[in-house]
Design a protein around this motif. Structure first.
Motif, PDB file in Angstrom:
ATOM      1  N   ALA A  37       3.454  50.686  47.922  1.00 12.49           N
ATOM      2  CA  ALA A  37       3.588  52.060  48.012  1.00 12.49           C
ATOM      3  C   ALA A  37       3.397  52.934  47.345  1.00 12.49           C
ATOM      4  O   ALA A  37       3.414  52.724  45.914  1.00 12.49           O
ATOM      5  N   GLU A  38       3.939  53.980  47.586  1.00 12.86           N
ATOM      6  CA  GLU A  38       3.961  55.154  47.243  1.00 12.86           C
ATOM      7  C   GLU A  38       4.710  54.957  45.590  1.00 12.86           C
ATOM      8  O   GLU A  38       4.089  55.629  44.613  1.00 12.86           O
ATOM      9  N   ASP A  39       5.753  54.744  45.173  1.00 18.12           N
ATOM     10  CA  ASP A  39       6.805  54.752  44.620  1.00 18.12           C
ATOM     11  C   ASP A  39       7.325  53.193  44.749  1.00 18.12           C
ATOM     12  O   ASP A  39       8.278  52.491  45.692  1.00 18.12           O
ATOM     13  N   THR A  40       6.806  51.959  43.946  1.00 14.29           N
ATOM     14  CA  THR A  40       7.330  50.602  44.494  1.00 14.29           C
ATOM     15  C   THR A  40       9.217  50.559  44.377  1.00 14.29           C
ATOM     16  O   THR A  40      10.013  50.299  45.111  1.00 14.29           O
ATOM     17  N   ARG A  41       9.191  51.416  43.264  1.00 14.59           N
ATOM     18  CA  ARG A  41      10.957  51.307  42.648  1.00 14.59           C
ATOM     19  C   ARG A  41      11.834  51.941  44.528  1.00 14.59           C
ATOM     20  O   ARG A  41      12.740  51.346  44.633  1.00 14.59           O
ATOM     21  N   ARG A  42      11.354  53.376  44.322  1.00 16.13           N
ATOM     22  CA  ARG A  42      11.805  53.568  46.127  1.00 16.13           C
ATOM     23  C   ARG A  42      12.153  53.272  46.921  1.00 16.13           C
ATOM     24  O   ARG A  42      12.420  52.916  48.477  1.00 16.13           O
ATOM     25  N   THR A  43      10.650  52.002  47.157  1.00 16.22           N
ATOM     26  CA  THR A  43      10.415  51.857  48.867  1.00 16.22           C
ATOM     27  C   THR A  43      11.632  49.803  48.527  1.00 16.22           C
ATOM     28  O   THR A  43      12.203  49.684  49.153  1.00 16.22           O
ATOM     29  N   LYS A  44      11.334  49.417  47.362  1.00 18.47           N
ATOM     30  CA  LYS A  44      12.375  48.291  47.034  1.00 18.47           C
ATOM     31  C   LYS A  44      13.744  48.623  47.326  1.00 18.47           C
ATOM     32  O   LYS A  44      14.894  48.377  47.728  1.00 18.47           O
ATOM     33  N   GLN A  45      14.308  49.779  47.080  1.00 14.30           N
ATOM     34  CA  GLN A  45      15.342  50.742  47.020  1.00 14.30           C
ATOM     35  C   GLN A  45      15.372  51.234  48.754  1.00 14.30           C
ATOM     36  O   GLN A  45      16.964  50.406  49.303  1.00 14.30           O
ATOM     37  N   LEU A  46      14.471  51.247  49.416  1.00 16.16           N
ATOM     38  CA  LEU A  46      14.694  51.167  50.760  1.00 16.16           C
ATOM     39  C   LEU A  46      15.404  50.226  51.480  1.00 16.16           C
ATOM     40  O   LEU A  46      16.063  50.315  52.624  1.00 16.16           O
ATOM     41  N   ALA A  47      13.841  49.089  50.995  1.00 19.34           N
ATOM     42  CA  ALA A  47      14.152  47.574  51.420  1.00 19.34           C
ATOM     43  C   ALA A  47      15.529  47.446  51.816  1.00 19.34           C
ATOM     44  O   ALA A  47      15.844  46.973  52.749  1.00 19.34           O
ATOM     45  N   SER A  48      16.286  47.473  50.449  1.00 12.45           N
ATOM     46  CA  SER A  48      17.425  47.099  50.197  1.00 12.45           C
ATOM     47  C   SER A  48      19.219  48.163  51.051  1.00 12.45           C
ATOM     48  O   SER A  48      19.284  47.179  51.345  1.00 12.45           O
ATOM     49  N   SER A  49      18.537  48.985  51.544  1.00 12.75           N
ATOM     50  CA  SER A  49      19.678  49.735  51.859  1.00 12.75           C
ATOM     51  C   SER A  49      19.189  49.374  53.598  1.00 12.75           C
ATOM     52  O   SER A  49      20.333  49.448  53.925  1.00 12.75           O
ATOM     53  N   LEU A  50      18.526  49.222  54.210  1.00 12.89           N
ATOM     54  CA  LEU A  50      18.318  49.061  55.301  1.00 12.89           C
ATOM     55  C   LEU A  50      18.831  47.647  55.775  1.00 12.89           C
ATOM     56  O   LEU A  50      18.223  46.787  56.382  1.00 12.89           O
ATOM     57  N   GLY A  51      18.821  46.677  54.133  1.00  9.77           N
ATOM     58  CA  GLY A  51      18.914  45.452  54.594  1.00  9.77           C
ATOM     59  C   GLY A  51      17.793  44.503  54.296  1.00  9.77           C
ATOM     60  O   GLY A  51      17.711  43.383  54.980  1.00  9.77           O
ATOM     61  N   VAL A  52      16.803  44.799  54.064  1.00 11.85           N
ATOM     62  CA  VAL A  52      15.724  44.325  54.595  1.00 11.85           C
ATOM     63  C   VAL A  52      14.340  42.851  52.761  1.00 11.85           C
ATOM     64  O   VAL A  52      14.967  43.781  52.040  1.00 11.85           O
ATOM     65  N   ARG A  57       3.514  41.203  49.314  1.00 11.10           N
ATOM     66  CA  ARG A  57       3.445  41.138  47.211  1.00 11.10           C
ATOM     67  C   ARG A  57       3.605  42.362  47.882  1.00 11.10           C
ATOM     68  O   ARG A  57       2.916  43.225  48.539  1.00 11.10           O
ATOM     69  N   VAL A  58       4.486  43.982  46.470  1.00 10.15           N
ATOM     70  CA  VAL A  58       3.842  45.054  46.643  1.00 10.15           C
ATOM     71  C   VAL A  58       3.500  45.274  45.689  1.00 10.15           C
ATOM     72  O   VAL A  58       4.046  45.482  44.435  1.00 10.15           O
ATOM     73  N   VAL A  59       2.431  46.178  45.872  1.00 11.00           N
ATOM     74  CA  VAL A  59       1.919  47.094  45.378  1.00 11.00           C
ATOM     75  C   VAL A  59       1.766  48.332  45.303  1.00 11.00           C
ATOM     76  O   VAL A  59       1.893  49.306  46.412  1.00 11.00           O
ATOM     77  N   SER A  60       1.456  49.240  44.071  1.00 13.62           N
ATOM     78  CA  SER A  60       1.423  50.256  43.441  1.00 13.62           C
ATOM     79  C   SER A  60       0.310  51.307  44.291  1.00 13.62           C
ATOM     80  O   SER A  60      -0.934  50.135  43.761  1.00 13.62           O
ATOM     81  N   PHE A  61       0.612  52.504  44.908  1.00  6.20           N
ATOM     82  CA  PHE A  61      -0.527  52.752  46.069  1.00  6.20           C
ATOM     83  C   PHE A  61      -0.269  54.856  45.587  1.00  6.20           C
ATOM     84  O   PHE A  61       0.461  55.160  46.238  1.00  6.20           O
ATOM     85  N   TYR A  62      -0.152  55.211  44.813  1.00  4.91           N
ATOM     86  CA  TYR A  62       0.043  56.721  44.603  1.00  4.91           C
ATOM     87  C   TYR A  62      -1.354  56.980  43.906  1.00  4.91           C
ATOM     88  O   TYR A  62      -2.633  56.405  43.758  1.00  4.91           O
ATOM     89  N   ASP A  63      -1.644  58.308  43.604  1.00  2.94           N
ATOM     90  CA  ASP A  63      -2.748  59.573  43.820  1.00  2.94           C
ATOM     91  C   ASP A  63      -3.466  59.023  42.638  1.00  2.94           C
ATOM     92  O   ASP A  63      -4.253  58.847  42.785  1.00  2.94           O
ATOM     93  N   GLN A  64      -2.440  58.510  41.335  1.00  2.00           N
ATOM     94  CA  GLN A  64      -4.256  58.062  40.144  1.00  2.00           C
ATOM     95  C   GLN A  64      -4.287  56.989  40.118  1.00  2.00           C
ATOM     96  O   GLN A  64      -5.537  56.929  40.162  1.00  2.00           O
ATOM     97  N   VAL A  65      -4.142  55.924  41.098  1.00  2.00           N
ATOM     98  CA  VAL A  65      -4.697  54.607  41.342  1.00  2.00           C
ATOM     99  C   VAL A  65      -5.024  54.051  42.882  1.00  2.00           C
ATOM    100  O   VAL A  65      -5.418  53.690  42.821  1.00  2.00           O
ATOM    101  N   GLU A  66      -5.335  55.201  43.131  1.00  2.00           N
ATOM    102  CA  GLU A  66      -5.739  54.966  45.430  1.00  2.00           C
ATOM    103  C   GLU A  66      -7.044  54.743  44.776  1.00  2.00           C
ATOM    104  O   GLU A  66      -6.915  54.059  45.779  1.00  2.00           O
ATOM    105  N   THR A  67      -8.144  55.093  44.503  1.00  2.00           N
ATOM    106  CA  THR A  67      -8.992  54.782  44.948  1.00  2.00           C
ATOM    107  C   THR A  67      -9.373  53.093  44.231  1.00  2.00           C
ATOM    108  O   THR A  67      -9.816  52.921  44.818  1.00  2.00           O
ATOM    109  N   ALA A  68      -9.042  53.151  42.654  1.00  2.07           N
ATOM    110  CA  ALA A  68      -8.532  51.709  42.421  1.00  2.07           C
ATOM    111  C   ALA A  68      -8.546  50.852  43.530  1.00  2.07           C
ATOM    112  O   ALA A  68      -8.681  49.635  43.877  1.00  2.07           O
TER     113      ALA A  68
END
Length: 280
Positions: A37-52, A57-68
């Motif tokens: 997820a680009e933003d793990t918090r927003r993804t967890k909030q989205l899942a909660s809003s959807l009742g999912v 395992r949730v891992v971060s995947f944004y610009d600064q860590v993408e390559t790593a």
């Protein structure tokens, strides 16, 4: 429907209204082994809003860590796990992280699929009220004035509609440069807060839109520019447009090809430019 187990899945997420989430996104969030997820918090909030409940395992995947993050995610797919990639809003890889992971999986001959859904690009195009049968997407407009004016010069004769993103605090400066290069009458649409509570679409000439924007604009912005209207005429009439493009760094032959219109070939434009230069 294609089986999406044991592969990389790119999934579009709602831009604002969670009701736009597809059932396939809901299913994938609840079943994937890894959610990148680009933003793990927003993804967890989205899942909660959807009742999912996200079981994986949730891992971060944004610009600064993408390559790593790439090796571990590719390895997970290679081991037979399902990796779901989601960004903050809209489609991964479209001005968001994603394409490097797709390329790495393709290079490793691993399966990749996509769950289609919301995109500010296509939504803005549809709402613009402009001819958009053919269009090009340019990401974010350049931040600095000189680069921005050069960019607008490069699309001066572009016949396709053009869509790009802009930050609200730079919108006035962006429209000022667009008016300076493209003129106040070039039609456009400024789309704000698409699918959200305060969604707004302003349509009109660039000059009119600039006057509106000076009153203050907030939210996420997508701009659609009408493509240049080809008008047949004499090759000499197109010399100034060619020289503008050349001044911005474009090769002469490429500039001639870009401004050539029905009834006037790029060779005729090229010869007119050379003739005009000899007269100077």
């Amino acid at each position: 429907m294609r089986d999406t187990e044991d592969m990389l899945i790119l999934a579009a997420t709602p831009m604002g209204d969670v009701g736009d989430a597809s059932q396939r996104l809901r299913d994938a969030l609840g079943s994937a082994d890894v959610v990148a997820a680009e933003d793990t918090r927003r993804t967890k909030q989205l899942a909660s809003s959807l009742g999912v409940v996200i079981a994986g395992r949730v891992v971060s995947f944004y610009d600064q860590v993408e390559t790593a993050r790439l090796p571990a995610l590719v390895e997970a797919v290679a081991e037979g796990k399902t990796v779901l990639l989601v960004t903050d809003a809209g489609m991964p890889s479209v001005s968001d992280p994603g394409y490097r992971l797709v390329a790495a999986c393709v290079e490793a001959d691993l399966p990749v699929t996509c769950l289609p859904g919301p995109s500010a690009v296509t939504t803005a195009l549809a709402l613009s009220g402009l001819p958009v049968e053919r269009f090009c997407f340019d990401g974010f407009a350049p931040r600095k004035q000189g680069q921005r004016r050069t960019y607008f010069q490069s699309v001066l004769a572009e016949p396709r509609a053009i869509v790009f993103f802009e930050a609200p605090h730079r919108l006035v400066a962006c429209l000022e440069d667009a008016v300076h290069v493209l003129g106040p009458d070039r039609r456009a649409a400024v789309c704000r807060e698409l699918t959200k509570t305060y969604e707004e679409v302003r349509r009109g000439g660039l000059g009119e839109l600039l006057d509106w924007a000076r009153g203050g604009v907030r939210g996420e912005i997508t701009v659609v520019l009408e493509g240049a209207v080809a008008v047949a005429g004499e090759p000499e009439d197109l010399v100034a447009d060619v020289e503008t493009l050349v001044a911005s760094g474009m090769r002469l032959k490429d500039a001639c090809a870009q401004v050539a219109v029905d009834g006037v070939s790029k060779r005729e434009v090229y010869e007119a430019v050379l003739a005009a230069r000899k007269e100077q």
